[in-house]
Enzyme design. Structure first.
Site, PDB file in Angstrom:
ATOM      1  N   GLU B  62       0.811  -1.232   0.000  1.00 38.94           N
ATOM      2  CA  GLU B  62       0.000   0.000   0.000  1.00 38.94           C
ATOM      3  C   GLU B  62       0.841   1.277   0.000  1.00 38.94           C
ATOM      4  O   GLU B  62       0.522   2.228  -0.694  1.00 38.94           O
ATOM      5  CB  GLU B  62      -0.960   0.028   1.201  1.00 38.94           C
ATOM      6  CG  GLU B  62      -2.231  -0.790   1.011  1.00 38.94           C
ATOM      7  CD  GLU B  62      -2.042  -2.265   1.302  1.00 38.94           C
ATOM      8  OE1 GLU B  62      -0.930  -2.664   1.711  1.00 38.94           O
ATOM      9  OE2 GLU B  62      -3.005  -3.026   1.131  1.00 38.94           O
ATOM     10  N   HIS B 131     -10.974  -4.939  10.195  1.00 40.70           N
ATOM     11  CA  HIS B 131     -11.559  -4.707   8.875  1.00 40.70           C
ATOM     12  C   HIS B 131     -12.806  -3.834   8.934  1.00 40.70           C
ATOM     13  O   HIS B 131     -13.465  -3.637   7.918  1.00 40.70           O
ATOM     14  CB  HIS B 131     -11.907  -6.042   8.203  1.00 40.70           C
ATOM     15  CG  HIS B 131     -10.788  -6.589   7.375  1.00 40.70           C
ATOM     16  ND1 HIS B 131      -9.587  -6.943   7.911  1.00 40.70           N
ATOM     17  CD2 HIS B 131     -10.695  -6.819   6.040  1.00 40.70           C
ATOM     18  CE1 HIS B 131      -8.794  -7.394   6.947  1.00 40.70           C
ATOM     19  NE2 HIS B 131      -9.435  -7.315   5.806  1.00 40.70           N
TER      20      HIS B 131
END
Lengths: 350, 334
Positions: B62, B131
């Site tokens: 990322e 998450h």
């Protein structure tokens, strides 16, 4: 190596040295504040690498980037004014020492977060690849930056997509005050590139000709579709990490030994180092004097009168830069807002 | 003819397709955006249409692929980076905060930053604490970044197209649970400016300010409150940075009561900013202190019932409104 090239190398190294020493002086006088990371000792890397680039290439730099910008062609007065934080600085006083940007010369910035240069460089490389141009992104980083995750992430992507990026490690052996043997399991940085199948070499970063030769060859290979390359330049900084750092963690013998290998110091009167004795050099184990002689005053290609001429030229240029910076006004808050909102074209957010 | 009911993900997909067709410098990158078509189908079909250079599957890196977007944007490309979930954006905070937001400024305005970063965010269904979280507050605190939070397919389409066309770095936070919600899309309608708030329902008694998925919550609450003769005005912020204060102030000056409804945690969340600013700006109009209906200050529990209990419900909004209206004006009875 032709005479003009040699002269250009020497001129830029002398300019770099004179500029950085002037910056140090201005820092001590209080005209420059904040962090100031100086480059003396490493000039052969910037000069050898950047002289091998084309104007259409891009340079992505670190926080020790004044000399990268100067060699790339940014006027010394605009670099100095930026160090002063003034309105006429190359980043209008919003960037400072660690954030020089020069769009016109494709100088893509100095970055103060160690390891940020790799993603920016692969982004530039990706854009070049999409446009199918024979350009290269030059990515400078220090030995302290090779343990950031971005090194591995970005090298992986560069290799995977064969991006036109030249990774240039300026291995000055120290991440601030931690010596490379204490910060890296593998101290030969170029070997790490093997993990991503990127051809890599180590070069004597005190030897501007070798740096230039290797870089030129790698750039040719990259331009013809060879994918990324990595060159590790072994160099040394003569000063501390920044002006706030006296560099007390380094043995004096080491500093002196490296100083004597330095290609520039011999030519700048103010910074001639005291040569270490034969006994001291034996301890360090490096034939430093031979090295310095080889790369000193043009190895006989230039006479001393010419060198004196270059020296006075760069001293004058730097003096003018300091005066320019002193006379440049401070930016106003309205300038800061303008820099923040510069992207908004016709869009109104009120 | 132009109007049809489609999924939120489809609206995003059409926006990408339209911008990519019109401008060769637009490209997409992210994990599984290519061959696979995107975790929420947003990039479906684009790889086949535009090829691997323009729809790039990235490694799980990322920090670097978001930074790649930054570098490409600096040379005039218009990258659209997809981060699989806002949770992973924590790994990309350096390029978002230190690079995208700062480069135009630090360069003295030399470098534009036409970068778009899309990411789903919010509490979905039993994904666990790593998450399921809301990080808009973190990004709101970064000068130089703009944040859009489309709540409908229409806004998803408009705002993504506007973000790609803009030279500012813009983050789109798309709620996980909105991708498969349906709504009308009129591609020919004249778009609102990206940062303009919308009054979704007019009312006179209380202003409900919300964004993203919770706008729907507020509309449902307003429906039920109307049965009790409490008329709530519902505002969809659409943009969290900048915030369209004028629309909010106008409403609060009319209703004299304010409730901020958000899924973000209450402590130092996005709603804290809204409540504080409107309290300052509307102090003399307010009949009672502004109220916040927000998520609990707890990592999202995995257990389904606890998860639901950790975020605002329609009932929470209704009872806040009832309370506020009765405190402020005993004449209005719940």
């Amino acid at each position: 190596m032709d005479r003009d090239t040699l002269r250009a190398f020497l001129r830029d190294m002398l300019l770099a040295r004179a500029f950085e020493e002037a910056a140090a002086e201005q820092y001590t006088k209080g005209n420059i504040a904040g962090f100031l990371h100086l480059y003396p000792g490493e000039e052969a890397v910037a000069v050898g690498v950047i002289h091998a680039t084309e104007p259409s290439d891009y340079v992505v730099s670190t926080y020790r980037e004044h000399v990268h910008a100067l060699v790339r062609g940014t006027p010394p007065r605009q670099v100095m004014a930026e160090l002063f934080g003034r309105r006429d600085g190359i980043s209008r006083g919003m960037g400072g020492s660690m954030h020089l940007f020069d769009r016109e010369r494709r100088f893509m910035g100095g970055y103060a977060i160690v390891g940020e240069t790799y993603p920016v460089a692969i982004g530039v490389g990706y854009a070049i690849a999409m446009r199918g141009l024979p350009e290269v992104a030059i990515c400078f980083f220090g030995d302290g930056a090779v343990n950031q995750g971005t090194f591995h992430e970005s090298l992986n992507m560069a290799a995977l997509w064969r991006l036109p990026v030249l990774f240039v490690c300026e291995n000055n052996h120290y991440q601030i005050g931690t010596e490379i043997h204490r910060h890296s399991a593998v101290t030969e940085v170029f070997r790490r590139a093997a993990a991503y199948d990127i051809p890599a070499e180590r070069v004597d970063g005190m030897d501007v000709f070798k740096v230039h030769e290797v870089t030129s060859r790698m750039l040719r290979e990259i331009r013809t579709g060879g994918g990324p390359r990595l060159v590790e330049c072994e160099t040394y900084r003569l000063r501390g990490h920044s002006m706030a750092d006296p560099g007390s963690y380094r043995p004096q013998i080491e500093v002196r030994a490296y100083a004597s290998t330095d290609p520039v110091s011999m030519a700048v009167r103010e910074t001639v180092p005291a040569y270490p004795s034969h006994e001291q050099l034996t301890v360090v184990g490096k034939d430093a004097i031979h090295h310095a002689t080889e790369h000193g005053l043009g190895a006989g290609h230039l006479d001393s009168a010419e060198v004196d001429g270059i020296k006075s030229e760069v001293q004058q240029l730097v003096q003018e830069a300091v005066e320019f910076a002193q006379q440049s006004p401070d930016p106003e808050m309205a300038d800061a807002w303008q820099c923040l909102h510069v992207n908004r074209r016709n869009e109104s957010l009120t | 003819m132009a109007k049809e009911d489609i999924f939120y993900w489809q609206a995003l997909n059409r926006a990408l397709d339209a911008e990519m067709a019109g401008d060769d410098s637009v490209f997409i990158l992210g994990e599984d955006v290519g061959l696979y078509g995107g975790s929420y189908r947003v990039t479906e079909g684009l790889y086949a249409k535009y090829g691997p250079l323009r729809v790039r599957d990235t490694p799980i890196s990322e920090t670097s692929f978001t930074g790649l977007g930054v570098g490409a944007a600096m040379t005039g490309m218009r990258p659209v980076v997809e981060i699989m979930t806002i949770n992973f954006a924590l790994l990309a905070l350096d390029p978002l905060v230190n690079m995208a937001a700062k480069i135009p400024f630090m360069s003295g305005g030399q470098f534009p930053m036409p970068l778009v970063v899309r990411m789903p965010g919010g509490v979905a269904k039993q994904l666990g604490a790593q998450h399921s979280q809301r990080l808009e507050h973190t990004l709101m605190n970064v000068p130089g970044l703009r944040i859009a939070v489309p709540a409908t397919p229409q806004d998803a389409y408009w705002q993504l197209r506007q973000a790609i066309a803009s030279d500012d770095p813009i983050i789109l936070i798309e709620h996980d649970l909105l991708y498969f919600s349906k709504g009308a899309l009129d591609v020919e309608a004249v778009p609102l400016p990206m940062h303009r708030a919308a009054v979704c329902r007019a009312g006179r008694d209380v202003t409900l300010v919300s964004y993203s998925r919770n706008v729907e919550l507020c509309l449902r609450a307003a429906q039920q409150l109307a049965d009790e003769r409490i008329e709530a005005e519902v505002i969809d912020l659409r943009s969290l940075s900048p915030i369209d204060w004028e629309t909010c102030v106008t409403s609060v000056e009319k209703t004299h009561r304010l409730i901020v409804v958000e899924e973000d945690c209450r402590f130092a969340g996005a709603g804290a900013e809204v409540a504080a600013t409107l309290s300052e700006r509307c102090f003399f109009s307010l009949d009672a202190p502004a109220k916040r209906v927000a998520a609990l200050d707890i990592p999202t529990p995995f257990n389904g019932s606890l998860e639901s209990a950790s975020i605002p419900t329609v009932k929470d909004v209704i009872s806040a409104a009832q309370q506020l209206c009765s405190v402020a004006d005993p004449g209005v009875k719940p």
